[in-house]
Write a protein that holds these residues in place. Structure first.
Motif, short mmCIF file in Angstrom:
data_model
loop_
_atom_site.label_atom_id
_atom_site.label_comp_id
_atom_site.label_asym_id
_atom_site.label_seq_id
_atom_site.Cartn_x
_atom_site.Cartn_y
_atom_site.Cartn_z
N UNK A 296 0.82 -1.23 0.00
CA UNK A 296 0.00 0.00 0.00
C UNK A 296 0.84 1.27 0.00
N UNK A 297 2.03 1.20 0.65
CA UNK A 297 2.90 2.38 0.69
C UNK A 297 3.43 2.71 -0.69
N UNK A 298 3.96 1.71 -1.37
CA UNK A 298 4.52 1.91 -2.71
C UNK A 298 3.42 2.27 -3.70
N UNK A 299 2.26 1.63 -3.57
CA UNK A 299 1.14 1.93 -4.48
C UNK A 299 0.73 3.39 -4.36
N UNK A 300 0.70 3.90 -3.15
CA UNK A 300 0.34 5.32 -2.94
C UNK A 300 1.38 6.25 -3.55
N UNK A 301 2.66 5.97 -3.30
CA UNK A 301 3.75 6.81 -3.83
C UNK A 301 3.75 6.79 -5.36
N UNK A 302 3.56 5.62 -5.94
CA UNK A 302 3.55 5.50 -7.40
C UNK A 302 2.36 6.26 -7.99
N UNK A 303 1.21 6.16 -7.31
CA UNK A 303 0.04 6.90 -7.81
C UNK A 303 0.33 8.39 -7.84
N UNK A 304 0.93 8.92 -6.79
CA UNK A 304 1.21 10.36 -6.73
C UNK A 304 2.21 10.77 -7.79
N UNK A 305 3.24 9.94 -8.02
CA UNK A 305 4.23 10.25 -9.06
C UNK A 305 3.59 10.20 -10.44
N UNK A 306 2.71 9.23 -10.65
CA UNK A 306 2.03 9.11 -11.94
C UNK A 306 1.11 10.30 -12.17
N UNK A 307 0.43 10.74 -11.12
CA UNK A 307 -0.45 11.91 -11.24
C UNK A 307 0.34 13.17 -11.60
N UNK A 308 1.52 13.31 -11.01
CA UNK A 308 2.36 14.46 -11.35
C UNK A 308 2.73 14.45 -12.83
N UNK A 309 3.07 13.25 -13.33
CA UNK A 309 3.44 13.12 -14.73
C UNK A 309 2.25 13.43 -15.64
N UNK A 310 1.07 12.90 -15.29
CA UNK A 310 -0.13 13.15 -16.10
C UNK A 310 -0.52 14.62 -16.08
N UNK A 311 -0.42 15.26 -14.92
CA UNK A 311 -0.72 16.70 -14.82
C UNK A 311 0.23 17.51 -15.68
N UNK A 312 1.48 17.08 -15.73
CA UNK A 312 2.48 17.81 -16.51
C UNK A 312 2.16 17.77 -18.00
N UNK A 313 1.53 16.66 -18.46
CA UNK A 313 1.17 16.53 -19.88
C UNK A 313 -0.30 16.87 -20.13
N UNK A 314 -0.99 17.31 -19.09
CA UNK A 314 -2.39 17.69 -19.24
C UNK A 314 -3.30 16.53 -19.53
N UNK A 315 -2.98 15.36 -19.02
CA UNK A 315 -3.78 14.16 -19.25
C UNK A 315 -4.69 13.91 -18.05
N UNK A 316 -5.93 13.53 -18.32
CA UNK A 316 -6.92 13.34 -17.26
C UNK A 316 -6.58 12.14 -16.37
N UNK A 317 -6.91 12.30 -15.08
CA UNK A 317 -6.86 11.17 -14.15
C UNK A 317 -7.96 11.37 -13.12
N UNK A 318 -8.23 10.35 -12.34
CA UNK A 318 -9.30 10.43 -11.34
C UNK A 318 -9.02 11.54 -10.35
N UNK A 319 -10.10 12.21 -9.92
CA UNK A 319 -9.97 13.35 -9.02
C UNK A 319 -10.72 13.08 -7.71
N UNK A 320 -10.36 13.84 -6.69
CA UNK A 320 -11.09 13.81 -5.42
C UNK A 320 -11.11 12.43 -4.79
N UNK A 321 -12.32 12.08 -4.27
CA UNK A 321 -12.45 10.77 -3.61
C UNK A 321 -12.29 9.62 -4.61
N UNK A 322 -12.51 9.91 -5.89
CA UNK A 322 -12.36 8.87 -6.90
C UNK A 322 -10.93 8.39 -7.05
#
Length: 348
Positions: free
Chosen positions: A91-117
Motif C-alpha cells: 500500500x505504501x509503494x502503491x500510494x507513492x507510485x500513484x502520486x508520481x504518476x499523477x504528477x506526470x499526467x498533470x504535466x502533460x495535461x492528461x486526465x486522471x481520477x480526481x477527489x475521492x475517486x
C-alpha cells in the motif's frame, strides 16, 4: 532461494499484460466506448496506453522494487517476516507510485481520477499487487514443498539402500567368522601358531560385525582391534615393523566410533612402509585436551608429497574424513613426520 529465470519474468510480464488489457476494457466499457467505437474499440493502442498501459507499467516496476526490498534483501529471514514486509510495502509503494504518476499526467495535461475517486487508483493497484504476491508466495511454498517431498523420497530410498548394504555387510563377516572358527578347530594341536593367527583374524571379523551394529564403542575395544590387526601385519613384516602405542589408561572407557583407527593404520602400512626394504615404525598416540580426544598416527615411511590429492585416491582415508566431518565437524590433518614419513592428526 532459486535464481529468477527468463520463464519467470515472461510469466510476470504476461500476467501484467493480461490484467492491464482487462482493466482497459473495463474502463472503456464504463465510459460508453462500446456504443461509440463498436465491439473492438477497446483495441485502440493509444487509448489502452493512457487508460491502463502506463499505470500497469508503473506498477510492474513497483512490484520489482517491492520484491527486491521485501523478498530479496530478506531472503535469509523467515517467510512470515517477508510476508509482513511485503504487506506493508504494497500500500505504501502503491500510494507513492500513484502520486508520481499523477504528477506526470498533470504535466502533460492528461486526465486522471480526481477527489475521492482517486482512492481507486490506490485501492485497485494495492489489491492487484496483493494478489500478485499472494500467488508468488503460494507458488514458492508449493515448489519448496515439492522439493522437500523429493528430498524426503530420496532420503528414504538412500536409507533403504543403506539398510540393505548394512545387512549384507553383516552377513559377510558373520559367515567368515564362523568359517574361521571351523578352520581353527580343524588345525592340528602342533600348529598352535597357525591356530592363534586364525583366532586373531576371526576376532577381527567379529569386531567388524559388531561395528556394523553400534555407533560407538569404548576406546579400549577399538585399540584391541587395532592391536590384533597390527599383530597380523607383524607376522608378515616380522622385524621390519615396529609398533608403539601411547594411550593413558584413564581414557579406555571413552566412547569412539568403531573402525576409526584401523583404516589410518592400514594406510600407513600399505602406502608408507610396505615399499621400504628396511620397514619402519608406526606410532599411535591418544591424549585428552579440554575434554577432547586427540589422535595421532605417525609412520616413518615414504611420506606423501601432494597431500591435497590424497583423499581422492584411498577409500579408507576418504571415508574416515567424511565420518569425522559428519559426526564431529572436524577433519583429518596430514603433515610430515620427523625425520620422515607421514603424521595424521584429528580430534573428537
Amino acid at each position: 532461494m532459486k535464481t529468477i529465470t527468463k520463464k519467470d519474468i515472461l510469466i510476470v510480464v504476461l500476467f501484467y499484460l493480461f490484467f492491464s488489457i482487462l482493466y482497459s476494457i473495463t474502463l472503456w466499457y464504463n465510459i460508453g466506448g462500446y456504443e461509440k467505437d463498436g465491439l473492438f474499440g477497446w483495441a485502440n493502442l493509444e487509448d489502452y496506453w493512457y487508460m491502463s498501459g502506463m499505470s500497469y507499467l508503473f506498477y510492474f516496476f513497483a512490484s520489482i522494487f517491492i520484491w527486491f526490498i521485501g523478498v530479496k534483501l530478506l531472503k535469509h529471514k523467515r517467510i512470515l517476516i517477508q510476508i509482513v514486509a511485503v504487506s506493508i510495502l504494497i500500500p505504501t509503494v502503491a500510494y507513492v507510485v500513484r502520486e508520481l504518476r499523477y504528477l506526470l499526467l498533470d504535466n502533460f495535461g492528461i486526465f486522471h481520477l480526481q477527489g475521492t475517486g482517486a482512492v481507486w487508483d490506490w485501492y485497485i493497484p494495492s489489491l492487484f499487487l496483493m494478489i500478485q504476491f499472494g500467488c508468488f508466495f503460494a507458488y514458492r511454498y508449493f515448489k519448496e514443498n515439492q522439493r522437500k517431498l523429493k528430498v524426503e523420497g530420496e532420503l528414504k530410498t538412500a536409507a533403504l539402500k543403506s539398510e540393505l548394504s548394512a545387512l549384507k555387510a553383516q552377513l559377510n563377516p558373520h559367515f567368515l567368522y564362523n568359517i574361521f572358527n571351523t578352520i581353527s578347530a580343524s588345525v592340528p594341536p602342533e600348529n598352535e601358531k597357525t591356530r592363534h593367527l586364525i583366532a586373531e583374524l576371526s576376532d577381527l571379523f567379529r569386531y567388524q560385525l559388531k561395528a556394523s551394529q553400534v555407533e560407538k564403542v569404548p576406546l579400549y575395544e577399538e585399540l584391541n582391534f587395532v592391536k590384533k590387526y597390527l599383530d597380523l601385519e607383524k607376522e608378515r613384516f616380522q622385524e621390519r615393523l615396529l609398533i608403539e602405542i601411547n594411550v593413558d589408561e584413564k581414557l579406555n572407557n571413552k566412547l569412539v566410533p568403531p573402525m576409526l583407527l584401523q583404516p589410518l593404520v592400514e594406510n600407513s602400512i600399505k602406502h608408507g612402509l610396505a615399499s621400504l626394504i628396511e620397514g619402519g615404525k608406526i606410532s599411535i598416540s591418544i591424549f585428552e585436551i579440554d575434554e577432547k580426544l586427540h589422535f595421532e598416527i605417525a609412520d616413518t615411511g615414504v611420506g606423501i608429497k601432494n597431500k591435497d590429492t590424497v583423499f581422492q585416491k584411498g577409500i579408507g582415508l576418504k571415508n574416515t574424513k567424511l565420518r569425522l566431518e559428519k559426526m564431529y565437524q572436524t577433519t583429518l590433518k596430514l603433515s610430515d613426520n620427523e625425520p620422515k614419513g607421514l603424521k595424521i592428526n584429528f580430534a573428537i
